[in-house]
Motif scaffolding. Sequence first.
Motif, PDB file in Angstrom:
ATOM      1  N   VAL B   2       0.604  -1.586   0.047  1.00  0.00           N
ATOM      2  CA  VAL B   2      -0.190   0.030  -0.045  1.00  0.00           C
ATOM      3  C   VAL B   2       0.695   0.770   0.255  1.00  0.00           C
ATOM      4  N   SER B   3       0.369   2.464  -0.733  1.00  0.00           N
ATOM      5  CA  SER B   3       1.059   3.320  -0.466  1.00  0.00           C
ATOM      6  C   SER B   3       1.560   4.503   0.022  1.00  0.00           C
ATOM      7  N   ASN B   4       2.747   4.656   0.168  1.00  0.00           N
ATOM      8  CA  ASN B   4       2.820   5.676   1.890  1.00  0.00           C
ATOM      9  C   ASN B   4       2.384   7.033   1.417  1.00  0.00           C
ATOM     10  N   MET B   5       2.306   7.480  -0.019  1.00  0.00           N
ATOM     11  CA  MET B   5       2.298   9.001  -0.159  1.00  0.00           C
ATOM     12  C   MET B   5       0.832   9.167  -0.703  1.00  0.00           C
ATOM     13  N   PRO B   6       0.023  10.390  -0.465  1.00  0.00           N
ATOM     14  CA  PRO B   6      -0.726  10.850  -1.278  1.00  0.00           C
ATOM     15  C   PRO B   6      -0.318  10.826  -2.803  1.00  0.00           C
ATOM     16  N   VAL B   7      -2.030  10.438  -3.119  1.00  0.00           N
ATOM     17  CA  VAL B   7      -1.892   9.636  -4.077  1.00  0.00           C
ATOM     18  C   VAL B   7      -2.293  11.098  -5.437  1.00  0.00           C
ATOM     19  N   ILE B   8      -1.488  11.937  -6.411  1.00  0.00           N
ATOM     20  CA  ILE B   8      -1.514  13.271  -7.111  1.00  0.00           C
ATOM     21  C   ILE B   8      -2.005  13.142  -8.560  1.00  0.00           C
ATOM     22  N   ASP B   9      -3.029  12.890  -9.325  1.00  0.00           N
ATOM     23  CA  ASP B   9      -3.343  13.343 -10.320  1.00  0.00           C
ATOM     24  C   ASP B   9      -3.355  15.046 -10.865  1.00  0.00           C
ATOM     25  N   THR B  10      -1.749  15.117 -10.851  1.00  0.00           N
ATOM     26  CA  THR B  10      -1.424  16.906 -11.900  1.00  0.00           C
ATOM     27  C   THR B  10      -2.544  16.716 -13.063  1.00  0.00           C
ATOM     28  N   GLU B  11      -3.303  16.330 -13.374  1.00  0.00           N
ATOM     29  CA  GLU B  11      -4.215  16.390 -14.844  1.00  0.00           C
ATOM     30  C   GLU B  11      -4.900  17.268 -13.904  1.00  0.00           C
ATOM     31  N   LYS B  12      -5.467  17.156 -12.918  1.00  0.00           N
ATOM     32  CA  LYS B  12      -6.565  18.022 -12.268  1.00  0.00           C
ATOM     33  C   LYS B  12      -5.979  18.919 -10.931  1.00  0.00           C
ATOM     34  N   GLY B  26       5.265  18.116   5.529  1.00  0.00           N
ATOM     35  CA  GLY B  26       6.261  19.258   5.096  1.00  0.00           C
ATOM     36  C   GLY B  26       7.238  18.629   4.059  1.00  0.00           C
ATOM     37  N   ILE B  27       5.513  17.425   2.969  1.00  0.00           N
ATOM     38  CA  ILE B  27       6.691  16.527   2.040  1.00  0.00           C
ATOM     39  C   ILE B  27       5.622  16.409   0.703  1.00  0.00           C
ATOM     40  N   LEU B  28       4.953  18.169   0.480  1.00  0.00           N
ATOM     41  CA  LEU B  28       4.108  18.218  -1.002  1.00  0.00           C
ATOM     42  C   LEU B  28       5.603  19.253  -1.028  1.00  0.00           C
ATOM     43  N   VAL B  29       5.489  19.300  -2.429  1.00  0.00           N
ATOM     44  CA  VAL B  29       6.348  20.557  -2.956  1.00  0.00           C
ATOM     45  C   VAL B  29       5.260  20.384  -4.715  1.00  0.00           C
ATOM     46  N   MET B  30       5.950  21.686  -4.985  1.00  0.00           N
ATOM     47  CA  MET B  30       4.971  22.530  -5.984  1.00  0.00           C
ATOM     48  C   MET B  30       6.019  21.657  -7.241  1.00  0.00           C
ATOM     49  N   GLY B  31       6.029  21.059  -8.271  1.00  0.00           N
ATOM     50  CA  GLY B  31       6.964  20.873  -9.044  1.00  0.00           C
ATOM     51  C   GLY B  31       6.364  21.860 -10.472  1.00  0.00           C
ATOM     52  N   ASP B  32       7.218  21.284 -11.512  1.00  0.00           N
ATOM     53  CA  ASP B  32       6.180  21.761 -13.323  1.00  0.00           C
ATOM     54  C   ASP B  32       4.410  21.438 -13.348  1.00  0.00           C
ATOM     55  N   ASP B  33       4.657  20.008 -12.902  1.00  0.00           N
ATOM     56  CA  ASP B  33       3.174  20.003 -13.766  1.00  0.00           C
ATOM     57  C   ASP B  33       2.843  19.616 -12.267  1.00  0.00           C
ATOM     58  N   GLY B  34       2.259  20.553 -11.357  1.00  0.00           N
ATOM     59  CA  GLY B  34       1.881  20.410 -10.319  1.00  0.00           C
ATOM     60  C   GLY B  34       2.285  19.387  -9.189  1.00  0.00           C
ATOM     61  N   VAL B  35       1.412  19.347  -8.504  1.00  0.00           N
ATOM     62  CA  VAL B  35       2.217  19.120  -6.845  1.00  0.00           C
ATOM     63  C   VAL B  35       2.679  17.762  -6.663  1.00  0.00           C
ATOM     64  N   LYS B  36       3.377  17.967  -5.832  1.00  0.00           N
ATOM     65  CA  LYS B  36       4.898  16.168  -6.326  1.00  0.00           C
ATOM     66  C   LYS B  36       4.592  16.223  -4.173  1.00  0.00           C
ATOM     67  N   ALA B  37       4.841  14.570  -4.391  1.00  0.00           N
ATOM     68  CA  ALA B  37       4.957  13.867  -2.399  1.00  0.00           C
ATOM     69  C   ALA B  37       6.319  13.605  -2.865  1.00  0.00           C
ATOM     70  N   ILE B  38       6.992  14.657  -1.623  1.00  0.00           N
ATOM     71  CA  ILE B  38       8.154  13.640  -1.932  1.00  0.00           C
ATOM     72  C   ILE B  38       9.236  13.298  -0.519  1.00  0.00           C
ATOM     73  N   GLU B  39       9.981  12.345  -1.191  1.00  0.00           N
ATOM     74  CA  GLU B  39      11.472  11.908  -0.308  1.00  0.00           C
ATOM     75  C   GLU B  39      11.969  12.399   0.234  1.00  0.00           C
ATOM     76  N   SER B  40      12.088  12.624   1.752  1.00  0.00           N
ATOM     77  CA  SER B  40      13.364  13.543   2.205  1.00  0.00           C
ATOM     78  C   SER B  40      13.840  12.320   3.078  1.00  0.00           C
ATOM     79  N   GLU B  41      15.764  12.810   3.564  1.00  0.00           N
ATOM     80  CA  GLU B  41      15.958  12.615   4.366  1.00  0.00           C
ATOM     81  C   GLU B  41      15.540  11.818   5.776  1.00  0.00           C
ATOM     82  N   ASP B  42      14.917  12.884   6.394  1.00  0.00           N
ATOM     83  CA  ASP B  42      14.139  12.731   7.371  1.00  0.00           C
ATOM     84  C   ASP B  42      12.809  12.566   7.393  1.00  0.00           C
TER      85      ASP B  42
END
Lengths: 222, 75
Positions: B2-12, B26-42
């Motif tokens: 089961v994915s550990n990240m929110p699911v993002i539909d960049t089309e929407k 603080g795992i959400l960042v704005m990417g070129d085509d919409g929001v992305k959930a990122i994995e960081s060290e901590d």
Amino acid sequence: MPINLDTIRGMPYFSGLDDSALAAVSRYFFEKKAVRGDTLVFEGAPAEVLYFVVAGVVKVFKTSADGKEQILHVIRPGDSFNDVPVLGGINLVSAAAMSAAVLNGIKKKDLEALSKEYPRIALNVINVLSQRVQEMIELVEDLSFRNVSGRVAKILLEHIGTGGGENPRLTQQEIAAMIGTAREMVGRSFRTLEEEGAIKIERNLIVITDKAALRKIAGIIE
Amino acid sequence: MVSNMPVIDTEKCDKCGLCISICKCGILVMGDDGVKAIESEDCSRCTTWCNTCELVCPTGAITCPFEVVLEDGRE
Ligand code: SF4
Ligand code: SF4
């Protein structure tokens, strides 16, 4: 910062006004900045200001006697809150910033004075209020007659998987759409079902701890 | 898994940034085509699954899906 006329034009309260009227309205607006967690409106306090969200998100909520919070609405940029009480009397609900937020506020007495000067505003106010009454009635129906928790329980029972991830997963907005309620109500139902001891929420797993109890809440007769 | 990240539909996603402004982990960042959930060290994944991003999103682009399981059906 001066208030942008286009921002005001987009507010349902001031639609259909010409530029000179909008300029007059804009003089009464003030800007308020909030940080995450700031309470903007306290339930039970006199309602003095009508607020419009320009940036950020605000939650409108009620707190129960035992301190639990129920979010009734999420207010996004372009929407207003505190509409009904500002024309009536005391705040019926509380409101707090969920993120850093920028608001435009107008005082009750100024809105009243403007409505006298520009009858179009009074008409707009009536339209906004009738929409709010509609929303309130829907909420009351959900809270009192529709047994939202029962229907959420039924949906959960219909979607039991193995935990292996191969089953379709459910989102709160899907459940809300399936049973015709607001997303806010689904979160509330999860908490109710948890309090009843029927389910346990573990991050992204909903664990059914008492299937018989859940079936009962869902109205399924054995 | 089961994915550990929110699911993002960049089309929407219309890039309004509301989800980023409320996310506590603080795992959400704005990417070129919409929001992305990122994995960081901590913070290697969304730690709370608080669902607030889903609640505030005006377009339904970000969701926090649940899987439903029976307690006695687990190992
Ligand atoms: S569920 Fe909560 S913590 Fe996780 S990404 Fe969404 S807002 Fe952030
Ligand atoms: S709230 Fe929704 S539309 Fe706005 S940036 Fe986040 S995912 Fe995109």
